[in-house]
Design an enzyme around this catalytic site. Structure first.
Site, mmCIF file in Angstrom:
data_model
loop_
_atom_site.group_PDB
_atom_site.id
_atom_site.type_symbol
_atom_site.label_atom_id
_atom_site.label_comp_id
_atom_site.label_asym_id
_atom_site.label_seq_id
_atom_site.Cartn_x
_atom_site.Cartn_y
_atom_site.Cartn_z
ATOM 1 N N GLU A 10 -1.096 10.807 0.616
ATOM 2 C CA GLU A 10 -2.339 10.043 0.719
ATOM 3 C C GLU A 10 -2.551 9.479 2.108
ATOM 4 O OE1 GLU A 10 -5.175 6.713 0.554
ATOM 5 O OE2 GLU A 10 -3.075 6.696 1.214
ATOM 6 N N GLU A 11 -1.491 8.994 2.746
ATOM 7 C CA GLU A 11 -1.644 8.326 4.038
ATOM 8 C C GLU A 11 -2.142 9.251 5.137
ATOM 9 O OE1 GLU A 11 -1.775 5.328 4.537
ATOM 10 O OE2 GLU A 11 -0.527 4.250 3.114
ATOM 11 N N ASP A 53 0.869 -1.181 0.000
ATOM 12 C CA ASP A 53 0.000 0.000 0.000
ATOM 13 C C ASP A 53 0.905 1.231 0.000
ATOM 14 O OD1 ASP A 53 -1.888 1.997 0.452
ATOM 15 O OD2 ASP A 53 -2.138 1.488 2.566
#
Length: 347
Positions: free
Chosen positions: A223-224, A189
């Site tokens: 994004e995280e 991810d």
């Protein structure tokens, strides 16, 4: 019609990306890697003020554009405090269980770019010393610390190394490619999807494919922490497809051997019309796929909608087991994801 997917090329991109530490907020080396790849392929690209990289391949229709996204930032941590005994307190970057990094090797990068090694441990790491207290200790940030691989015994000795509060911490990925097609690593991810998009771009360029619509590849770097794709989107985008991960597990329909198509996550349902189009491509081209719902998940597609962009959005990606921990996927899922992106790009 798309020829056979070259799995080895996807895995080469994936290996390269996984070897580059890029916790959210410290992604410059990964950005440089992307830029070098786009230059070598002769692909037009721009870099946003926030550091995202957008590659663009012109299509017949420039007014109706598609944008695929993946993110190169990963989970990580920062030094929160230098303790009096020379250990480092940490604060997490991104949403992971601290138990998943208990006993993990790590790197600490100073502002000057010096790298130190260490191990993330809980504050009672030995049952021989703490007994049941060690077994029952909650794995929360305040009970975790980094033990440096240095002969340091007090805060002043750590400070002399140049380590300070705010320095980034990255985790050992422990990447393994098995003979039976499994990929085990931290940070699949979303580096599995980023590698897949790099392969898709290479495939389109090398095969001189004329796309019906101008297509952008937005490689985000925040994004995280929720705001990766909120800004600087190509203004003619009408469809935004986040390529992230599916999450197989109890009660889920996702698979490590398929491309997963998300119907709904914590941000709500994705666009029904776009989801139908993606599913139909899978059906017509015999691509293994699964539809699923992720109640504790958000993506860059969620971010663009929350930022007010008027896009149709979708979320797809390879199934990744044990997400936000020590993750696993299979080359079947990478191949299915690459084929769906390529086939859809031609529709």
């Amino acid at each position: 019609m798309i020829d056979k997917i070259d799995t080895n090329k996807i895995l080469k991109y994936l290996k390269d990306l996984l070897e580059i530490s890029s916790p959210t907020g410290n992604t410059l080396k990964a950005v440089d890697y992307l830029i070098n790849q786009f230059r070598s392929l002769g692909v037009d690209y721009t870099v946003t003020n926030k550091g995202a990289v957008i590659a663009t391949i012109k299509g017949k229709n420039d007014n109706y554009q598609r944008t695929f996204s993946a993110h190169i930032d990963t989970l990580g941590a920062m030094v929160k405090e230098i303790k009096s005994n020379g250990a480092l307190a940490v604060t997490p970057i991104g949403g992971f269980m601290m138990s998943s990094v208990d006993g993990e090797n790590c790197l600490i990068e100073t502002l000057e770019g010096n790298i130190y090694t260490g191990t993330i441990q809980n504050i009672k790491p030995s049952v021989h010393i703490s007994g049941n207290e060690a077994r029952e200790l909650k794995k929360v940030p305040e009970n975790m610390e980094i033990i440096l691989d240095e002969k340091v015994f007090k805060a002043e000795e750590v400070e002399k190394l140049g380590i300070n509060v705010g320095d980034f911490v990255s985790f050992d990925t422990r990447t393994t490619f098995t003979e039976k097609g499994f990929v085990k690593s931290r940070h699949l991810d979303d580096k599995a999807s980023a590698a897949t998009l790099l392969y898709v771009i290479e495939y389109i360029i090398n095969n001189k494919i004329q796309l019906p619509y101008t297509t952008n590849f937005f490689m985000s770097n925040y994004e995280e922490v929720g705001h990766g794709a909120t800004a600087a989107q190509p203004i003619n985008t009408k469809e935004f497809i986040a390529v992230d991960m599916g999450a197989p597990g109890p009660g889920q329909n996702s698979s490590e051997y398929a491309v997963c198509i998300c119907a709904k996550d914590s941000s709500g349902p994705y666009d029904l019309e776009l989801r139908k189009k993606l599913i139909n491509v899978c059906k017509n081209k015999n691509i293994e796929y699964k539809i699923d719902i992720y109640p504790y998940y958000g993506s860059d597609a969620s971010a663009v909608v929350s930022a007010g962009w008027d896009f149709k959005t979708a979320l797809i990606g390879p199934g990744v087991f044990a997400s936000h921990a020590y993750e696993r996927t299979h080359t079947d899922a990478l191949n299915a994801t690459a084929k769906l992106i390529l086939e859809y790009s031609l529709t």
